[in-house]
Motif scaffolding. Structure first.
Motif, PDB file in Angstrom:
ATOM      1  N   THR A  22     -10.804  42.275  12.818  1.00 50.25           N
ATOM      2  CA  THR A  22     -10.336  43.403  12.018  1.00 50.25           C
ATOM      3  C   THR A  22      -9.074  43.033  11.246  1.00 50.25           C
ATOM      4  OG1 THR A  22      -8.893  44.264  13.757  1.00 50.25           O
ATOM      5  CG2 THR A  22     -11.170  45.047  13.780  1.00 50.25           C
ATOM      6  N   GLY A  23      -8.832  43.809  10.218  1.00 45.45           N
ATOM      7  CA  GLY A  23      -7.611  43.613   9.443  1.00 45.45           C
ATOM      8  C   GLY A  23      -7.273  44.878   8.685  1.00 45.45           C
ATOM      9  N   PRO A  24      -6.011  45.029   8.275  1.00 48.79           N
ATOM     10  CA  PRO A  24      -5.621  46.208   7.502  1.00 48.79           C
ATOM     11  C   PRO A  24      -6.167  46.095   6.066  1.00 48.79           C
ATOM     12  CG  PRO A  24      -3.775  44.710   7.720  1.00 48.79           C
ATOM     13  CD  PRO A  24      -4.886  44.106   8.503  1.00 48.79           C
ATOM     14  N   PRO A  25      -6.743  47.162   5.534  1.00 50.49           N
ATOM     15  CA  PRO A  25      -7.265  47.068   4.160  1.00 50.49           C
ATOM     16  C   PRO A  25      -6.121  47.037   3.146  1.00 50.49           C
ATOM     17  CG  PRO A  25      -7.542  49.301   5.023  1.00 50.49           C
ATOM     18  CD  PRO A  25      -6.970  48.486   6.133  1.00 50.49           C
ATOM     19  N   PRO A  26      -6.167  46.098   2.181  1.00 54.38           N
ATOM     20  CA  PRO A  26      -5.112  46.074   1.159  1.00 54.38           C
ATOM     21  C   PRO A  26      -5.414  47.085   0.048  1.00 54.38           C
ATOM     22  CG  PRO A  26      -6.593  44.221   0.848  1.00 54.38           C
ATOM     23  CD  PRO A  26      -7.109  44.986   2.032  1.00 54.38           C
ATOM     24  N   PHE A  27      -6.100  48.159   0.392  1.00 54.58           N
ATOM     25  CA  PHE A  27      -6.462  49.200  -0.573  1.00 54.58           C
ATOM     26  C   PHE A  27      -6.638  50.500   0.199  1.00 54.58           C
ATOM     27  CE2 PHE A  27     -10.152  46.667   0.710  1.00 54.58           C
ATOM     28  CZ  PHE A  27     -10.882  47.612   1.391  1.00 54.58           C
ATOM     29  N   GLU A  28      -6.802  51.598  -0.521  1.00 58.91           N
ATOM     30  CA  GLU A  28      -7.024  52.913   0.083  1.00 58.91           C
ATOM     31  C   GLU A  28      -8.490  52.981   0.544  1.00 58.91           C
ATOM     32  OE1 GLU A  28      -5.341  56.536   0.955  1.00 58.91           O
ATOM     33  OE2 GLU A  28      -4.215  54.769   0.341  1.00 58.91           O
ATOM     34  N   PRO A  29      -8.778  53.190   1.844  1.00 67.65           N
ATOM     35  CA  PRO A  29     -10.186  53.306   2.257  1.00 67.65           C
ATOM     36  C   PRO A  29     -10.880  54.419   1.479  1.00 67.65           C
ATOM     37  CG  PRO A  29      -8.749  53.241   4.172  1.00 67.65           C
ATOM     38  CD  PRO A  29      -7.868  53.371   2.973  1.00 67.65           C
ATOM     39  N   TYR A  30     -12.166  54.250   1.256  1.00 67.97           N
ATOM     40  CA  TYR A  30     -12.850  55.129   0.320  1.00 67.97           C
ATOM     41  C   TYR A  30     -13.710  56.198   1.000  1.00 67.97           C
ATOM     42  CZ  TYR A  30     -16.766  56.370  -2.668  1.00 67.97           C
ATOM     43  OH  TYR A  30     -17.749  57.049  -3.302  1.00 67.97           O
ATOM     44  N   GLU A  31     -14.636  55.774   1.855  1.00 70.84           N
ATOM     45  CA  GLU A  31     -15.584  56.733   2.433  1.00 70.84           C
ATOM     46  C   GLU A  31     -15.049  57.275   3.750  1.00 70.84           C
ATOM     47  OE1 GLU A  31     -18.225  58.828   1.501  1.00 70.84           O
ATOM     48  OE2 GLU A  31     -19.334  57.028   0.951  1.00 70.84           O
ATOM     49  N   ASP A  32     -14.976  58.592   3.865  1.00 66.53           N
ATOM     50  CA  ASP A  32     -14.493  59.220   5.095  1.00 66.53           C
ATOM     51  C   ASP A  32     -15.689  59.490   6.001  1.00 66.53           C
ATOM     52  OD1 ASP A  32     -12.814  60.329   6.923  1.00 66.53           O
ATOM     53  OD2 ASP A  32     -12.495  62.203   5.841  1.00 66.53           O
ATOM     54  N   ILE A  33     -16.125  58.479   6.746  1.00 68.68           N
ATOM     55  CA  ILE A  33     -17.258  58.671   7.654  1.00 68.68           C
ATOM     56  C   ILE A  33     -16.757  59.424   8.886  1.00 68.68           C
ATOM     57  CG2 ILE A  33     -18.942  57.503   9.141  1.00 68.68           C
ATOM     58  CD1 ILE A  33     -19.295  55.426   6.993  1.00 68.68           C
ATOM     59  N   LYS A  34     -17.330  60.624   9.089  1.00 73.04           N
ATOM     60  CA  LYS A  34     -16.891  61.433  10.226  1.00 73.04           C
ATOM     61  C   LYS A  34     -17.595  60.984  11.494  1.00 73.04           C
ATOM     62  CE  LYS A  34     -16.158  65.519   7.346  1.00 73.04           C
ATOM     63  NZ  LYS A  34     -16.888  66.642   6.767  1.00 73.04           N
ATOM     64  N   ALA A  35     -18.878  60.634  11.342  1.00 70.23           N
ATOM     65  CA  ALA A  35     -19.645  60.291  12.538  1.00 70.23           C
ATOM     66  C   ALA A  35     -20.924  59.550  12.179  1.00 70.23           C
ATOM     67  CB  ALA A  35     -19.985  61.568  13.304  1.00 70.23           C
ATOM     68  N   VAL A  36     -21.466  58.859  13.198  1.00 67.80           N
ATOM     69  CA  VAL A  36     -22.763  58.196  13.092  1.00 67.80           C
ATOM     70  C   VAL A  36     -23.768  59.148  13.735  1.00 67.80           C
ATOM     71  CG1 VAL A  36     -24.038  56.104  13.653  1.00 67.80           C
ATOM     72  CG2 VAL A  36     -21.523  56.035  13.500  1.00 67.80           C
ATOM     73  N   THR A  37     -24.812  59.538  13.036  1.00 67.36           N
ATOM     74  CA  THR A  37     -25.714  60.561  13.584  1.00 67.36           C
ATOM     75  C   THR A  37     -27.005  59.940  14.139  1.00 67.36           C
ATOM     76  OG1 THR A  37     -27.147  61.083  11.696  1.00 67.36           O
ATOM     77  CG2 THR A  37     -24.920  62.010  11.652  1.00 67.36           C
ATOM     78  N   TYR A  38     -27.746  60.737  14.892  1.00 65.69           N
ATOM     79  CA  TYR A  38     -29.056  60.342  15.415  1.00 65.69           C
ATOM     80  C   TYR A  38     -30.174  60.785  14.483  1.00 65.69           C
ATOM     81  CZ  TYR A  38     -27.014  59.311  19.988  1.00 65.69           C
ATOM     82  OH  TYR A  38     -26.292  58.769  21.010  1.00 65.69           O
ATOM     83  N   HIS A  39     -29.798  61.489  13.416  1.00 58.22           N
ATOM     84  CA  HIS A  39     -30.806  62.068  12.537  1.00 58.22           C
ATOM     85  C   HIS A  39     -31.591  60.975  11.809  1.00 58.22           C
ATOM     86  CE1 HIS A  39     -32.779  64.863   9.965  1.00 58.22           C
ATOM     87  NE2 HIS A  39     -32.239  64.357   8.882  1.00 58.22           N
ATOM     88  N   ASP A  40     -32.929  61.051  11.871  1.00 58.18           N
ATOM     89  CA  ASP A  40     -33.807  60.068  11.205  1.00 58.18           C
ATOM     90  C   ASP A  40     -33.509  58.634  11.647  1.00 58.18           C
ATOM     91  OD1 ASP A  40     -35.502  61.655   9.792  1.00 58.18           O
ATOM     92  OD2 ASP A  40     -34.369  61.584   7.908  1.00 58.18           O
ATOM     93  N   LEU A  41     -32.923  58.491  12.815  1.00 59.10           N
ATOM     94  CA  LEU A  41     -32.511  57.172  13.296  1.00 59.10           C
ATOM     95  C   LEU A  41     -33.747  56.347  13.685  1.00 59.10           C
ATOM     96  CD1 LEU A  41     -30.201  55.292  14.322  1.00 59.10           C
ATOM     97  CD2 LEU A  41     -30.386  56.489  16.497  1.00 59.10           C
TER      98      LEU A  41
END
Lengths: 143, 483
Positions: free
Chosen positions: A106-125
């Motif tokens: 891992t490392g710190p992003p040298p930019f503003e993260p873009y996608e705010d993923i709230k959660a990983v779902t089971y839907h259509d998994l």
């Protein structure tokens, strides 16, 4: 968008959320690619810019193979949420139906993260292998 | 995919998928929509998801969908399901990952012309005081003990910290605090994710807007809510941040086992659930209430920051900068409420996923100042269009377990929206309309382009025509702040 050209995953159409289809030549590679696909989304296609500074060991145990994929990605999402660092490299070192061990960098992003993923779902998994032996997974993220 | 042929039209704005459509349905599914909205709804999997909801053990009367229904994961967004208390189920997916995502409306004494000269400064100040963006921390980091207090006390915690007024709490759904919250059932990961995030907007479709009231439809209710044409108001849309996301994640994981324990068969794993009167169900309910309380506190802290911004920017010009809370309500939540079910008054657990409470006049849970007209229902539209304040009705109590719509509802994927317009172009278009924009991400801005959403007016017209809420005022944005 660079992340859609990635050879190992594609974004699928979904009205409100983000869905991806990931492939791997083996099951461990599928899990590694799923992690990188998720972080490529968070990084807005700029994951290459994240330096692999810290190596971390991750272990996950779950109910079944599909849950294992959700739990693995959730574990990494929590890692990001609590450290602010993006996973830019992943190596699955041991994988059974309900258990996984891996090293991630891992490392710190040298930019503003873009996608705010709230959660990983089971839907259509889905986690499946085609006739040629390639593994495929479909994952819907809540954003 | 469900086709229109399979729907039975009950009246002009109500459509039913009969119980016989699929053998696993326990009740029929009902959709509130105009014919035009229905055609759009049938374009994705939302109705199929609603049919899946109709299979939940203990579901009462109907699986319901509001006109802003669109495809989610598990439950459709815009879905309402009431399950029998205490032996019916609770489904974390029927509440969503962003537990108590909701909306708060604050009203100023100012007119648009008074604010216009300082609007740029005001937007910049709001952007600074109300942190937004992916994973962004706030100005109020909490230690574990304080986080537990927030989880138990909700917006009431802010009162002791000087960030709330008693009247704010009176004008918040459930007084800004759900009872029965127990942090003992919240994981260390959720605590870790929540600690830094109180008083933050987040990213995605969350926003803060400065709006102007453009039209009044129902003067008596507008008077009660303190709203008039030309007045500047503020809308805040956000939820429980990483704290709630992790609580939902933890219990959706735990419930994968619970469905086996209780022999529950479901068409989608995301719908996992447990009977309310089991240890699993009780634990989730107690943890979910912690997240709901965190969200009430989050919007309260943001309201405090908005008040500070108004004071700092407008106070020095001799303008009245105070903001009075109109209302705060949840649109992702599970609540135990009393309702009439087939002529019998009983308690049910109402799941509202992208749907709001819409209690009518006289209901004891409506704030005293509004009880003669009903509960305010806040319906944010898409960025750059309009939002509505509605009021709950007796009709909603009869037909929808006291529920109404929550927004415009997406009709275009975020990916397609990004392809259709560049963030900078959209920003230019909004500014040409007189809307000041402060956004952390131009791509994020493009995803929320107004054309990606249904016409909010068409949505509120349906709920009004169907009698589940009534239009009070329309507001339009003059400044948008988002991550």
């Amino acid at each position: 968008m660079a992340h859609r050209k990635s050879p190992f995953f594609e974004e699928l159409s979904h009205t409100a959320d983000v869905a991806v289809r990931v492939r791997g030549r083996s099951l461990p590679e599928l899990f590694e690619h799923a992690a990188l696909a998720m972080f490529q989304l968070i990084a807005g296609g700029e994951l290459e810019r994240v330096p692999p500074l810290h190596e971390r060991e991750v272990g996950v145990a779950s109910l079944d193979l599909e849950s294992l994929l959700v739990d693995w990605l959730t574990e990494l999402l929590v890692l990001f949420a609590t450290t602010g660092e993006l996973v830019c490299r992943a190596r699955v070192t041991a994988l059974e139906e309900t258990r996984l061990r891996a090293s991630v960098w891992t490392g710190p992003p040298p930019f503003e993260p873009y996608e705010d993923i709230k959660a990983v779902t089971y839907h259509d998994l889905r986690v499946e292998q085609d006739e040629e032996g390639t593994w495929w997974a479909t994952i819907v993220f809540d954003v | 995919m469900v086709s229109k042929r399979e729907l039975v039209q009950i009246d002009e704005f109500l459509w039913e998928i009969p119980k016989g459509y699929r053998p696993d349905m326990r009740v029929p599914a009902r959709v509130y929509a105009s014919e035009a909205l229905l055609d759009a709804i049938l374009g994705d999997k939302s109705i199929e998801q609603l049919v899946n909801v109709a299979t939940l053990p203990g579901i009462q009367k109907y699986a319901l969908a509001m006109p802003d229904i669109h495809q989610g994961y598990g439950f459709p967004i815009g879905g309402v399901a009431a399950t029998a208390w205490p032996d019916g189920v609770i489904s974390p997916g029927g509440i969503g990952y962003d537990i108590n995502c909701g909306v708060r409306l604050l009203a100023s004494e100012l007119d648009e012309e008074e604010v216009r000269p300082y609007l740029d400064d005001l937007a910049t100040c709001l952007y600074q005081y109300c942190p937004s963006g992916v994973g962004r921390g706030g100005h109020y980091p909490l230690n574990n003990a304080e986080l537990e207090r927030v989880a138990v006390e909700g917006a009431r915690w802010c009162l002791k910290k000087g960030m709330a007024r008693e009247e704010d709490l009176e004008r918040t759904e459930e007084g800004g605090r759900l009872s029965g919250a127990d942090p003992a059932h919240v994981s260390p990961q959720a605590r870790k994710r929540g600690r830094q995030q109180l008083g933050t907007l987040g990213a995605g479709n969350h926003f803060l807007e400065v709006d102007v009231v453009r039209e009044v439809y129902y003067p008596e209710a507008a008077d009660a809510f303190g709203l008039r044409v030309g007045q500047v108001v503020v809308l805040i849309h956000c939820g429980s941040r990483g704290f709630g996301h992790q609580i939902a994640t933890d219990y959706i994981r735990e419930f994968q086992r619970a469905v086996h324990t209780y022999g529950i068969v479901l068409p989608d794993r995301e719908l996992v659930c447990a009977p309310l009167d089991t240890p699993e169900g009780e634990r989730y309910l107690a943890a979910m209430r912690c997240a709901a309380n965190f969200a009430f506190a989050n919007r309260q802290v943001l309201a405090h920051q908005v008040r500070r911004a108004f004071e700092d920017v407008l106070g020095c010009h001799g303008l009245p900068f105070d903001l009075v809370q109109v209302y705060d309500l949840a649109h992702n939540i599970g609540k135990v409420e009393w309702h009439d079910v087939n002529g019998v008054r009983r308690q049910v657990c109402v799941h509202r996923k992208g749907a709001t409470r819409s209690f009518g006049p006289g209901h004891p849970d409506v704030p005293a100042a509004y009880r003669h007209v009903g509960q305010p229902v806040l319906v944010p539209g898409s960025m750059g269009t309009a939002s509505y304040v509605l009021v709950g009705t007796e009709g909603a109590m009869v037909a929808t377990f006291g529920s109404s719509c929550h927004g415009a509802g997406r009709q275009m994927s975020r990916r397609k929206a990004k392809k259709s317009i560049k963030g900078a172009t959209l920003r230019g278009q909004l500014e040409a309309q007189g809307i000041v924009v402060r956004a952390g991400s131009m791509k994020g801005l493009a995803e929320e382009a107004p054309f990606a959403y249904k016409d909010v007016e068409a949505v509120v017209d349906v709920v009004e025509a169907a009698g589940v809420a009534r239009k009070v005022v329309r507001v339009e944005p003059i400044a948008v702040i988002k991550g």
